[in-house]
Design a protein around this motif. Sequence first.
Motif, PDB file in Angstrom:
ATOM      1  N   CYS A 191      29.936  60.862  80.079  1.00 31.49           N
ATOM      2  CA  CYS A 191      29.425  59.445  80.792  1.00 31.49           C
ATOM      3  C   CYS A 191      27.848  59.450  80.581  1.00 31.49           C
ATOM      4  N   ASN A 192      27.235  60.431  80.806  1.00 29.92           N
ATOM      5  CA  ASN A 192      25.617  60.546  80.838  1.00 29.92           C
ATOM      6  C   ASN A 192      25.161  60.049  79.414  1.00 29.92           C
ATOM      7  N   GLU A 193      25.870  60.605  78.310  1.00 28.01           N
ATOM      8  CA  GLU A 193      25.433  60.248  76.988  1.00 28.01           C
ATOM      9  C   GLU A 193      25.696  58.648  76.520  1.00 28.01           C
ATOM     10  N   VAL A 194      26.978  58.292  77.192  1.00 23.49           N
ATOM     11  CA  VAL A 194      27.331  56.899  77.152  1.00 23.49           C
ATOM     12  C   VAL A 194      26.194  55.978  77.511  1.00 23.49           C
ATOM     13  N   LYS A 195      25.682  56.380  78.807  1.00 22.49           N
ATOM     14  CA  LYS A 195      24.784  55.578  79.590  1.00 22.49           C
ATOM     15  C   LYS A 195      23.633  55.687  78.930  1.00 22.49           C
TER      16      LYS A 195
END
Length: 296
Positions: A191-195
Motif C-alpha cells: 500500500c505504501n508503494e501504491v501511495k
Amino acid sequence: MRFFILTAVLLVAAINVTLACECGMEGSSGRIYKGNKVRANKYPWLAHIRSYVSRSSRGFALCGGSLIDETHIATAAHCVVDENQQAFRPENIDIFLGRVNAFTDRSRPYAVSKIWFDPRYDPSDLSNDFAILTLSTPVKFSQTIAPICLPKVENGLSKLVVSGWGTTAAGASSSDQLLEVDVDFMPRSECNEVKKTYLMKENGIPNSMRNRVKVPGVADSHMCAINKSTKGDACRGDSGGPLMNRGSNGLWYLMGVVSGSWTDCGEDEDTSGLYTRTLYYQDVIKSIAPRACWKN
C-alpha cells in the motif's frame, strides 16, 4: 494531497440472543463501486446513519456503521464531526437498523445519547478516523438486527467484503439498495508503494526518480484494500461502514471501517481504499462497549 472522505450529503417475531457471546451470523432472507446487490438482511449489523447539522436543515450526511453490541455502533470519525472538527449533537443523528433499502424502507430511527470520536482524528490524511455511537435505548436482537464479531487478530487476511448504500460511481447518486463488493487485502508495504506511485503521478515525477522520492507511509490506524481485478471499492456514502472478513467458522468479523481514499471512487484505479483498523481501537472499544463480542 487530496483525500476523499466517503460521506454523501443528501436532501431530503424477534429471536432473542442469549447472554452467550453470539455475533457475526448472517440474517434471514451494497456506495459500492462495481458491487452487487445484497440478499435481504444478510448483514444484520449494518447501520444506516444520518447526521444533521440541525433538525431545521433538510440536508444530512449519509454514512454507514456496524452494530457491535446492544447499544453501540462503530463508524468513522468524519461521519460525526463538522467542518470545525466538533461532534454533531447526539440528538441530530438518526440510526436505522434492519434496513434493506436506505430510503424507501420505512422504520423509526434509533436515537443517539453519546458520541465518542478519536480526538487525534486528522482530516488531512484521515488518520485515527474512528468513532463509537451510543444508542439511547438497547436494541432487541433478531434475524434482521444483530451484532458483528470483533477480531482478536489480523493474521491471514486475503479476501474481504465491503457493504453500504453509498454512490455507485464518482458523481453518481447514493444507492437505495444495499450493495457489497469483494476487496483484496493489501499488505502495508504494498500500500505504501501504491501511495508513492499515485503521488508521483499526481505531481508529474518520473518513475526514474522513484528511489529519491520520500513519501510518508500509510497511517498506523489504516489498512488498505481494493478489488485488484475489477478495482471495486467503497465510495461516497459508504464511510463508516464495515470492512468484513468471513472466518473459517462461518462468522463475520469487523476488520475495519470505511475511511476514504486518495481519489474519489473510480477516478484513478491505481489506488487503494483506506480502512480504519478495528484492532487499533481494541482498548477503546472494550472500555466503551464491554459487551462487544471478540473472537479468534
